[in-house]
Scaffold this active site. Sequence first.
Site, PDB file in Angstrom:
ATOM      1  N   LYS A 196      -4.789   6.193  -3.776  1.00 33.56           N
ATOM      2  CA  LYS A 196      -3.436   6.385  -3.267  1.00 33.56           C
ATOM      3  C   LYS A 196      -2.360   6.348  -4.363  1.00 33.56           C
ATOM      4  O   LYS A 196      -2.207   7.310  -5.091  1.00 33.56           O
ATOM      5  CB  LYS A 196      -3.162   5.360  -2.160  1.00 33.56           C
ATOM      6  CG  LYS A 196      -4.073   5.592  -0.937  1.00 33.56           C
ATOM      7  CD  LYS A 196      -3.528   4.941   0.278  1.00 33.56           C
ATOM      8  CE  LYS A 196      -4.489   4.942   1.451  1.00 33.56           C
ATOM      9  NZ  LYS A 196      -4.403   6.117   2.294  1.00 33.56           N
ATOM     10  N   PHE A 256     -11.916   0.347   7.414  1.00 31.55           N
ATOM     11  CA  PHE A 256     -11.611   1.760   7.152  1.00 31.55           C
ATOM     12  C   PHE A 256     -11.765   2.009   5.660  1.00 31.55           C
ATOM     13  O   PHE A 256     -11.035   1.452   4.840  1.00 31.55           O
ATOM     14  CB  PHE A 256     -10.201   2.170   7.596  1.00 31.55           C
ATOM     15  CG  PHE A 256     -10.000   3.655   7.408  1.00 31.55           C
ATOM     16  CD1 PHE A 256     -10.461   4.548   8.365  1.00 31.55           C
ATOM     17  CD2 PHE A 256      -9.420   4.174   6.261  1.00 31.55           C
ATOM     18  CE1 PHE A 256     -10.354   5.926   8.175  1.00 31.55           C
ATOM     19  CE2 PHE A 256      -9.295   5.549   6.068  1.00 31.55           C
ATOM     20  CZ  PHE A 256      -9.759   6.421   7.038  1.00 31.55           C
ATOM     21  N   ASP A 277     -11.992  -2.937  -1.546  1.00 31.25           N
ATOM     22  CA  ASP A 277     -11.305  -1.658  -1.405  1.00 31.25           C
ATOM     23  C   ASP A 277      -9.810  -1.961  -1.347  1.00 31.25           C
ATOM     24  O   ASP A 277      -9.293  -2.422  -0.322  1.00 31.25           O
ATOM     25  CB  ASP A 277     -11.787  -0.961  -0.122  1.00 31.25           C
ATOM     26  CG  ASP A 277     -11.034   0.344   0.156  1.00 31.25           C
ATOM     27  OD1 ASP A 277      -9.966   0.564  -0.447  1.00 31.25           O
ATOM     28  OD2 ASP A 277     -11.502   1.118   1.003  1.00 31.25           O
TER      29      ASP A 277
HETATM   30  C1  LIG Z   1      -8.503   1.070   2.641  1.00 28.40           C
HETATM   31  C2  LIG Z   1      -8.750   2.534   2.506  1.00 28.40           C
HETATM   32  N1  LIG Z   1      -9.878   2.972   1.945  1.00 28.40           N
HETATM   33  C3  LIG Z   1     -10.146   4.276   1.789  1.00 28.40           C
HETATM   34  C4  LIG Z   1      -9.248   5.235   2.219  1.00 28.40           C
HETATM   35  C5  LIG Z   1      -9.575   6.698   2.055  1.00 28.40           C
HETATM   36  O1  LIG Z   1      -8.782   7.266   1.077  1.00 28.40           O
HETATM   37  P1  LIG Z   1      -8.581   8.868   1.020  1.00 28.40           P
HETATM   38  O2  LIG Z   1      -7.905   9.275   2.285  1.00 28.40           O
HETATM   39  O3  LIG Z   1      -7.765   9.103  -0.211  1.00 28.40           O
HETATM   40  O4  LIG Z   1      -9.945   9.456   0.909  1.00 28.40           O
HETATM   41  C6  LIG Z   1      -8.053   4.840   2.822  1.00 28.40           C
HETATM   42  C7  LIG Z   1      -7.087   5.833   3.329  1.00 28.40           C
HETATM   43  O5  LIG Z   1      -6.274   5.573   4.178  1.00 28.40           O
HETATM   44  C8  LIG Z   1      -7.796   3.459   2.968  1.00 28.40           C
HETATM   45  O6  LIG Z   1      -6.667   3.017   3.543  1.00 28.40           O
END
Ligand SMILES: Cc1ncc(COP(=O)(O)O)c(C=O)c1O
Length: 399
Positions: free
Chosen positions: A255, A141, A226
Amino acid sequence: MNTTRELIDIADKYGAKNYLPLPVVLNWGRGSRVRDVDGREYLDFLSCYSALNFGHQHPSLVGALTQQATQLAVCSRAFMSEQLCLFERELAQFCEMDCVLPMNSGTEAVETALKIARKWGQQKKGVPPEKNKIIAMRNNFHGRTITVVSFSTEDLYRNGYGPFTPGFSIVDFGDAEALEKCIDENTIAVLMEPIQAEAGILIPQAGYLSKVRELCTANNVLLMFDEIQTGLGRTGRDFCFQHEAARPDLLILGKSLGGGLLPLSAVLAPKSVMDVIRPGEHGSTFGGNPLACAVGREAVRILREEKLSARSEELGKKAMARLRELSFPQVKEIRGKGLLIGIELKGSARPYCEKLAERGVLCKETHDTVIRIAPPLTISEKDLMDGVEKVTKVLADPS
Ligand SMILES: Cc1ncc(COP(=O)(O)O)c(C=O)c1O
């Protein structure tokens, strides 16, 4: 004032249905507690998917926000801002990386990392653009834009959004051999979460991340972690990769970097990689605005000075130990690192989350069968253990 029922009716009529929230309507939060519009108080055991590592309204974050709001909130990227310059230096030094590229949402930071990797692949590795390949993991994700869902393996995230961006290959998360086989001369980068949180808190075997690091180094492939959800103390280290000393080439944060107050994300990279981006080739109106940067600086300071990563590790161990003391027939596995804990059930986790909400603990199922427990890292031990006790009671008697 509107009641919960009235507000849910308003949302039903006017809101898009892209989420399936629990029937709780909040209007107040402090620390690890929130209240709904009917005055009921809850423990926040989800922390906005780790955007609230510092809890709600951390006083010094609110102080940094309000102070900067009255000084200079936003300025054109045609000029520099004092806060941006200082944020870049402080974040780079904290992460022990050379350079920072700030954005807003997590997804934008992932997109930015992909752009940097593709340019690096062409300019520095010499892979022709039509051939370059980025490897991502099954069940990943990384966000919601069309390019990012192009390499999602989840139908729900992709249905109806094609055509997709080419150039991605998928391998199983946790399988270093599969990754080794997939890497070829056109591979420019590997993108992964060190723990797959959205997929249900999937933790790879010890040694996997360092093996991935080795493979990337041996093949001149950029390793991109990530850490939008796992970073900034969530797993008991400042960054999850520190559990294995598997330092990435590109580090993606989001976040909690915005202190739970506003969106702020960033990509960090070595100078030799970041310098592929030239003026005008990438940007964002709000990316790196002084308001967000002032909060980001304070977030990094708090994480370090309040020793929140160590606290996350210690509290996480206590919560896991209590959860594992008891055995429940419907529980398949309890796993976690720091204050990122998943309770995997044999059936749906939704009814348990609904029951927990009724009993004053807010958490949410992830991937149907997993209850995710991820309170703010600032939560008191008493609140944490009270909440955990409620979880055990609901598991013992969900009726
Ligand atoms: C691991 C990871 N990457 C990317 C994202 C996407 O972030 P955003 O919702 O701020 O675009 C999230 C959001 O939950 C995430 O958990």
